[in-house]
Design a protein around this motif. Sequence first.
Motif, PDB file in Angstrom:
ATOM      1  N   ARG A 102     -17.487 -59.696  84.921  1.00 49.60           N
ATOM      2  CA  ARG A 102     -17.865 -60.752  83.965  1.00 49.60           C
ATOM      3  C   ARG A 102     -18.489 -60.191  82.691  1.00 49.60           C
ATOM      4  O   ARG A 102     -17.935 -59.283  82.113  1.00 49.60           O
ATOM      5  CB  ARG A 102     -18.782 -61.772  84.637  1.00 49.60           C
ATOM      6  CG  ARG A 102     -18.039 -62.614  85.658  1.00 49.60           C
ATOM      7  CD  ARG A 102     -18.882 -63.821  86.061  1.00 49.60           C
ATOM      8  NE  ARG A 102     -18.256 -64.558  87.148  1.00 49.60           N
ATOM      9  CZ  ARG A 102     -18.905 -65.402  87.924  1.00 49.60           C
ATOM     10  NH1 ARG A 102     -20.199 -65.614  87.751  1.00 49.60           N
ATOM     11  NH2 ARG A 102     -18.278 -66.036  88.874  1.00 49.60           N
ATOM     12  N   ASN A 157     -27.552 -66.746  91.510  1.00 50.97           N
ATOM     13  CA  ASN A 157     -26.309 -67.094  90.805  1.00 50.97           C
ATOM     14  C   ASN A 157     -26.168 -68.609  90.817  1.00 50.97           C
ATOM     15  O   ASN A 157     -27.016 -69.309  91.367  1.00 50.97           O
ATOM     16  CB  ASN A 157     -25.079 -66.400  91.423  1.00 50.97           C
ATOM     17  CG  ASN A 157     -24.962 -66.655  92.909  1.00 50.97           C
ATOM     18  OD1 ASN A 157     -25.463 -67.658  93.425  1.00 50.97           O
ATOM     19  ND2 ASN A 157     -24.323 -65.755  93.612  1.00 50.97           N
ATOM     20  N   CYS A 158     -25.106 -69.101  90.215  1.00 53.91           N
ATOM     21  CA  CYS A 158     -24.983 -70.556  90.091  1.00 53.91           C
ATOM     22  C   CYS A 158     -24.721 -71.208  91.449  1.00 53.91           C
ATOM     23  O   CYS A 158     -25.145 -72.341  91.700  1.00 53.91           O
ATOM     24  CB  CYS A 158     -23.890 -70.892  89.091  1.00 53.91           C
ATOM     25  SG  CYS A 158     -23.777 -72.629  88.687  1.00 53.91           S
ATOM     26  N   ILE A 185     -14.108 -72.818  93.510  1.00 56.24           N
ATOM     27  CA  ILE A 185     -14.407 -72.092  92.293  1.00 56.24           C
ATOM     28  C   ILE A 185     -13.773 -70.716  92.287  1.00 56.24           C
ATOM     29  O   ILE A 185     -13.420 -70.179  91.263  1.00 56.24           O
ATOM     30  CB  ILE A 185     -15.928 -72.045  92.076  1.00 56.24           C
ATOM     31  CG1 ILE A 185     -16.358 -73.417  91.593  1.00 56.24           C
ATOM     32  CG2 ILE A 185     -16.323 -71.019  91.053  1.00 56.24           C
ATOM     33  CD1 ILE A 185     -17.674 -73.831  92.021  1.00 56.24           C
ATOM     34  N   PHE A 189     -15.223 -70.113  97.435  1.00 53.45           N
ATOM     35  CA  PHE A 189     -16.460 -70.866  97.237  1.00 53.45           C
ATOM     36  C   PHE A 189     -16.066 -72.298  96.881  1.00 53.45           C
ATOM     37  O   PHE A 189     -15.562 -72.568  95.804  1.00 53.45           O
ATOM     38  CB  PHE A 189     -17.305 -70.213  96.147  1.00 53.45           C
ATOM     39  CG  PHE A 189     -18.462 -71.068  95.688  1.00 53.45           C
ATOM     40  CD1 PHE A 189     -19.371 -71.576  96.598  1.00 53.45           C
ATOM     41  CD2 PHE A 189     -18.632 -71.382  94.352  1.00 53.45           C
ATOM     42  CE1 PHE A 189     -20.431 -72.371  96.186  1.00 53.45           C
ATOM     43  CE2 PHE A 189     -19.680 -72.173  93.922  1.00 53.45           C
ATOM     44  CZ  PHE A 189     -20.579 -72.671  94.846  1.00 53.45           C
ATOM     45  N   VAL A 230     -19.557 -82.174  88.634  1.00 54.23           N
ATOM     46  CA  VAL A 230     -19.183 -80.759  88.573  1.00 54.23           C
ATOM     47  C   VAL A 230     -18.145 -80.570  87.479  1.00 54.23           C
ATOM     48  O   VAL A 230     -17.174 -81.329  87.407  1.00 54.23           O
ATOM     49  CB  VAL A 230     -18.594 -80.279  89.928  1.00 54.23           C
ATOM     50  CG1 VAL A 230     -18.202 -78.822  89.860  1.00 54.23           C
ATOM     51  CG2 VAL A 230     -19.594 -80.503  91.054  1.00 54.23           C
ATOM     52  N   HIS A 231     -18.355 -79.579  86.659  1.00 54.38           N
ATOM     53  CA  HIS A 231     -17.361 -79.277  85.624  1.00 54.38           C
ATOM     54  C   HIS A 231     -16.185 -78.564  86.289  1.00 54.38           C
ATOM     55  O   HIS A 231     -16.355 -77.486  86.843  1.00 54.38           O
ATOM     56  CB  HIS A 231     -17.980 -78.390  84.546  1.00 54.38           C
ATOM     57  CG  HIS A 231     -17.002 -77.985  83.489  1.00 54.38           C
ATOM     58  ND1 HIS A 231     -16.321 -78.911  82.737  1.00 54.38           N
ATOM     59  CD2 HIS A 231     -16.576 -76.780  83.076  1.00 54.38           C
ATOM     60  CE1 HIS A 231     -15.520 -78.276  81.910  1.00 54.38           C
ATOM     61  NE2 HIS A 231     -15.649 -76.991  82.098  1.00 54.38           N
ATOM     62  N   LEU A 264     -22.569 -77.142  85.458  1.00 50.56           N
ATOM     63  CA  LEU A 264     -21.753 -76.874  84.269  1.00 50.56           C
ATOM     64  C   LEU A 264     -20.903 -75.624  84.417  1.00 50.56           C
ATOM     65  O   LEU A 264     -20.018 -75.368  83.614  1.00 50.56           O
ATOM     66  CB  LEU A 264     -22.664 -76.711  83.047  1.00 50.56           C
ATOM     67  CG  LEU A 264     -23.453 -77.948  82.639  1.00 50.56           C
ATOM     68  CD1 LEU A 264     -24.524 -77.582  81.651  1.00 50.56           C
ATOM     69  CD2 LEU A 264     -22.519 -78.979  82.058  1.00 50.56           C
ATOM     70  N   GLY A 265     -21.218 -74.817  85.426  1.00 51.76           N
ATOM     71  CA  GLY A 265     -20.457 -73.583  85.611  1.00 51.76           C
ATOM     72  C   GLY A 265     -20.822 -72.531  84.586  1.00 51.76           C
ATOM     73  O   GLY A 265     -21.577 -71.616  84.852  1.00 51.76           O
ATOM     74  N   ASP A 299     -24.003 -65.117  83.864  1.00 49.80           N
ATOM     75  CA  ASP A 299     -23.081 -64.066  83.423  1.00 49.80           C
ATOM     76  C   ASP A 299     -21.706 -64.600  83.030  1.00 49.80           C
ATOM     77  O   ASP A 299     -20.738 -63.872  82.970  1.00 49.80           O
ATOM     78  CB  ASP A 299     -22.940 -62.965  84.483  1.00 49.80           C
ATOM     79  CG  ASP A 299     -22.484 -63.488  85.837  1.00 49.80           C
ATOM     80  OD1 ASP A 299     -22.420 -64.724  86.017  1.00 49.80           O
ATOM     81  OD2 ASP A 299     -22.195 -62.660  86.717  1.00 49.80           O
TER      82      ASP A 299
HETATM   83  C1  LIG Z   1     -18.525 -70.251  88.353  1.00 49.36           C
HETATM   84  C2  LIG Z   1     -19.021 -71.538  88.825  1.00 49.36           C
HETATM   85  C3  LIG Z   1     -19.987 -71.613  89.838  1.00 49.36           C
HETATM   86  C4  LIG Z   1     -20.489 -70.388  90.532  1.00 49.36           C
HETATM   87  O1  LIG Z   1     -21.206 -69.580  89.684  1.00 49.36           O
HETATM   88  P1  LIG Z   1     -21.734 -68.134  90.178  1.00 49.36           P
HETATM   89  O2  LIG Z   1     -22.742 -67.771  89.159  1.00 49.36           O
HETATM   90  O3  LIG Z   1     -20.533 -67.268  90.222  1.00 49.36           O
HETATM   91  O4  LIG Z   1     -22.323 -68.337  91.522  1.00 49.36           O
HETATM   92  C5  LIG Z   1     -20.427 -72.849  90.230  1.00 49.36           C
HETATM   93  N1  LIG Z   1     -19.950 -73.975  89.666  1.00 49.36           N
HETATM   94  C6  LIG Z   1     -19.020 -73.961  88.682  1.00 49.36           C
HETATM   95  C7  LIG Z   1     -18.549 -75.242  88.100  1.00 49.36           C
HETATM   96  C8  LIG Z   1     -18.535 -72.736  88.224  1.00 49.36           C
HETATM   97  O5  LIG Z   1     -17.628 -72.682  87.255  1.00 49.36           O
END
Ligand SMILES: *Cc1c(COP(=O)(O)O)cnc(C)c1O
Length: 468
Positions: A102, A157-158, A185, A189, A230-231, A264-265, A299
Amino acid sequence: MKTQPLNPALRAIPSVDKLLEEPGVQNLAAQTSRPFVVSLLRKVLNTFRQDLITRIGKDTTASDPIPCLLAALETEFQKWTTPQLQRVINATGVILHTNLGRAPLGRKALENLVQVSGSYSNLEFSLDEGSRGKRDTFADRLLQEVLGCQQAIVVNNCAAALFLALNTLADGAEVLISRGELIEIGDSFRIPDILQKSGATLREVGTTNKTRLSDYARAITERTRLILRVHPSNFRMVGFTSRPSLEELIELAKVKSLSLMEDLGSGCLVDLRLLGIDDEPNPKASLAAGVPLICFSGDKLLGGPQAGILAGQADLIVRLRRNPLFRALRVDKLTLAVLESTLISYLKQRETEEIPLVRMISEPRENIGLRAEVVLARVRLPAGIRATIIEGCSMIGGGSTPGHGLPSRLISLTGRHLSPDRMESRLRRNSPPILSRIENDSLLLDLRTVFPEDDPSLSDALARVSNE
Ligand SMILES: *Cc1c(COP(=O)(O)O)cnc(C)c1O
């Protein structure tokens, strides 16, 4: 049963002890560790023996195996003592490439990382008060300033951010999510899986392509606690589609006393509309519209370290902080050092200069074309290889802005006797490895994702692989 004749070479293989008497091996054992060298010798002998067994009957001449074994030991030693994780040159034009780590970090962030992690730091110590402090106080304040939120917290992380929020706000309760947003994703995941693990119950509303506000409203029961938006970051639905506006969802959540969270991702803070990309959500806009809680990656388009950022209303963030899971998901000093620097770049509006990802996104295609010309002018390619500069596209990638390309100028290579696959693999085996892409039987190199200081290495590598 007929036994195969034993290859005399097998009998000539020396023992580990015998090899340990070799001066070269003794040296290596003295300089490093004897058990390590013994372990390497076992691997080398094993491979050598297997090779001989598979050749039984074909090659029975027993030459002295020792030089061969010593050379194999050296190779094995190098393999085990060089980190496998290494720098590569990304000429794919995919700016956020999850397989390639990334966001690359900028010099400012790296300097801070080295300063903070190469020595002791005030990670959890208040230098003003001389007593224990919190590790992410400053990151929190910077995020408040940069995003315009009441409070923020940072996790690994997200995915972790989403997990912590769902567990805190909806454990044992129901979460409403549109069927059009139940996405995977990447790397398996999946939103429904993480939701289930968090202890929340998923309640799907609407249909894949259309979800109305009334679908949400009808699905609310006394067990409903949260609406999750969720985006859909890595794909785009076009055609007969709709979902309620953010404002409508905010209003519904307020009227029904529910929490509302938006994943938002990417968390892009630069205005991509200037580049013709108008469907990448902006965290500041969501917060300003009144979304109580958002999360995004550190990231992806933010261009910082791997992290999950949660921002929003103070009462919600306080609850997240109190969850014991927060302790398990928190970030370390390396991440915080890089994140603080990254956020400071945004605060000073120096992101284009200081964050490589932002610079790459905004580099004009004319400039990329000029760099490509210089790279090609430095190489003398053999007659069988044709190099041209063509119009093409870079991708933002990393599950951001699907379907959108940034106009770029690419180096296109075709060889009369050298297939694009061969060229691709030779470049990939270069030191440092160069990653490219193949389209329409041509090898393409996009300098948008190459650091300008690597341009000369690219010329050198091109000369080498086409003359090999
Ligand atoms: C990429 C993404 C995640 C996961 O993010 P990480 O930082 O890789 O854990 C979660 N939700 C959305 C909508 C994403 O695009």
